[in-house]
Design an enzyme around this catalytic site. Structure first.
Site, PDB file in Angstrom:
ATOM      1  N   CYS A  71      31.360  36.529  39.233  1.00  0.00           N
ATOM      2  CA  CYS A  71      31.666  35.179  38.763  1.00  0.00           C
ATOM      3  C   CYS A  71      31.966  34.226  39.924  1.00  0.00           C
ATOM      4  CB  CYS A  71      32.817  35.248  37.753  1.00  0.00           C
ATOM      5  SG  CYS A  71      33.029  33.739  36.793  1.00  0.00           S
ATOM      6  N   HIS A 164      32.022  39.998  34.088  1.00  0.00           N
ATOM      7  CA  HIS A 164      33.226  40.661  34.595  1.00  0.00           C
ATOM      8  C   HIS A 164      33.324  42.125  34.162  1.00  0.00           C
ATOM      9  CE1 HIS A 164      35.078  36.990  36.135  1.00  0.00           C
ATOM     10  NE2 HIS A 164      34.607  36.383  35.065  1.00  0.00           N
ATOM     11  N   GLU A 166      35.055  44.274  35.467  1.00  0.00           N
ATOM     12  CA  GLU A 166      36.445  44.710  35.683  1.00  0.00           C
ATOM     13  C   GLU A 166      37.323  44.445  34.466  1.00  0.00           C
ATOM     14  OE1 GLU A 166      35.124  42.004  36.847  1.00  0.00           O
ATOM     15  OE2 GLU A 166      36.576  40.368  36.921  1.00  0.00           O
TER      16      GLU A 166
END
Lengths: 185, 305
Positions: A71, A164, A166
């Site tokens: 991002c 994302h 994560e």
């Protein structure tokens, strides 16, 4: 610096890597790979510039340090950024042109299942938050697309994502990054 | 709770899920969110490295001074601030005023603060935040209040402190109270957890999640009285994920310099040599108020139920 670094630490350690937070040039010593996390790209580049981290980081990535950018991290790496701050500085190392918040504001943030290269047709959960839009690409390999735009690209030892991983429990892309980082040892 | 509000569109994408609402707060971590009352302020905040701005008509120090009913800001002002910067823009609505929240969502703000700084519109109920696509941040003074807000759908929490005072003492009290509340859960069995939930007025499921994680299940910032780089670093060392600075920046002598210093202090919160560097030569901080000099009925933190 600023952003979702704790989530990447958790994912990388689950993928078997040891991690260190990088907040100064000295922290780069001896690393096999670096993550440029999500956050606000203006905040990150401003802090890196003020603290003398921007140039050493550029040097390290140019010399082949494996890099995972998510991002805002992709914006920091990109060759060209539109709709950023007028004098927004970046690393300019990734051959893509991105539009900041190109999918819209927070109310347009979304989740979508992605088909990512090398995953045998299985999908990957893509979490997009005020994500940049990749408008054009140069010498990169597109690993995944959504709605006709690239959302994951690879260039040498760089993997850059609009979404994302994560924020999910899916470690496949973090494992791939760890493999990439270890490959040059 | 996560998917109740999510709506799919044509390309298989789902907007407004709890994951993307809480996810934006995760992107703000380690950052500073600054109160701004004009587009110029917003540009200064962005230039200084703010991770987001809070669009307001008056900073809390002025709300406190001028009195009267404090409401949602004029949409024109919010739009002008949204047009001025590329970072996320938050705006405040009154506690329980779900129509102000609907208006802010229609304007396309990135986060809504259901805030005790404005005059409450409902003295019993907060907004049901689940049906909204836009995420909410809410204030708390302790773990019970934080978990009630999360159960209502808040995707981010901030400790309240006492806004508009330039005095960090209440922010410290509230951050420590949340930490102590979570520490206390360690080692409790389920029966004890249910009892604790009853005692502090917490929903059991959210409290169980806090116990499992050893922290709140959403991002938690500090707010209310942060005026110096040292204040910001103090809150970070107490374990919050980032800070809100309201009156502390634009009520000081040199806002840009102070804003930059607070941004650096929030990243390098555990590096005293950096803090010493950035704290030097900032000019006058905002004047500030001693909490005991404020009449009890004027304390903002007591609003919220």
């Amino acid at each position: 610096m600023q952003g979702a670094f704790a989530e990447h630490v958790r994912a990388l350690e689950s993928a078997g890597a040891r991690t260190r937070l990088v907040r100064s040039a000295a922290d780069l010593d001896g690393l096999d790979g670096i993550v440029l996390p999500g956050g606000e790209s203006t905040t990150m580049t401003m802090l890196m510039e003020r603290m003398g981290l921007l140039e050493p980081l550029r040097g390290a990535i140019q010399q082949g340090m494996a890099t995972l950018a998510t991002c805002a991290g992709m914006i920091v790496l990109a060759r060209e950024v539109t709709d950023g701050m007028a004098d927004q500085k970046g690393l300019g190392l990734l051959d893509v042109a991105v539009r900041r918040n190109g999918y819209g504001r927070q109310v347009d943030s979304f989740e979508a299942q992605l088909k990512v290269e090398g995953m045998n047709g299985k999908t990957f959960p893509g979490v997009f938050i005020r994500s940049p839009l990749v408008e054009s690409t140069g010498a990169v390999t597109v690993m995944a697309e959504h709605d006709g735009h690239p959302v994951a690209v690879r260039q040498g030892r760089i993997i850059a994502l609009c979404f994302h991983p994560e924020l999910t429990n899916d470690l496949r892309l973090h494992r791939e990054f760890v493999r990439l980082a270890m490959a040059q040892r | 709770m996560a998917e109740r509000d999510a709506t799919p569109n044509g390309n298989g994408a789902v907007k407004g899920s709890f994951k993307v609402k809480a996810g934006l707060a995760q992107m703000l971590k380690g950052g500073v969110i600054m109160d701004v009352v004009t587009a110029d302020h917003a540009r200064i905040a962005q230039e200084a490295g703010a991770a987001a701005v809070m669009a307001l008509e008056r900073v809390p120090a002025d709300i406190r001074k001028e009195g009267g009913v404090a409401r949602m800001s004029d949409p024109d002002l919010i739009r002008s601030i949204m047009a001025a910067v590329t970072i996320p823009v938050m705006a405040k609505c009154r506690i329980g005023h779900f129509v102000e929240a609907q208006i802010l969502e229609a304007l396309g703000v990135d986060y809504i603060d259901e805030s005790e700084v404005l005059t409450p519109a409902d003295e019993e109920n907060h907004i049901d935040k689940h049906p909204f696509k836009v995420p909410f941040v809410c204030g708390c003074r302790d773990l019970g209040e934080a978990t009630r807000r999360i159960a209502e759908g808040a995707a981010m929490i901030r400790t309240k402190g006492e806004a508009g005072t330039g005095n960090v003492v209440e922010a410290v009290r509230h951050a420590r109270a949340v930490n102590a509340g979570i520490r206390k859960l360690h080692g409790m069995n389920h029966a004890e957890l249910v009892h604790e939930a009853k005692t502090i007025g917490a929903p059991v499921e959210v409290l169980a999640e806090c116990q499992r994680l050893g922290r709140l299940p959403v991002v938690n910032f500090a707010a209310g009285g942060i005026a110096t780089p040292a204040d910001a670093a103090l809150m970070m060392q107490l374990g919050v994920d980032g800070v809100f600075v309201g009156s502390g920046i634009f009520k000081s002598e040199d806002p840009l310099k102070r804003a930059k210093a607070i941004v650096a202090a929030t990243t390098y919160y555990d590096k005293p040599e950096v803090l010493a560097e950035v704290s030097a030569g900032l000019g006058e901080a905002m004047h500030g108020l001693e909490i005991p000099t404020i009449p009890k009925e004027e304390l903002l933190a007591a609003r919220g139920w």
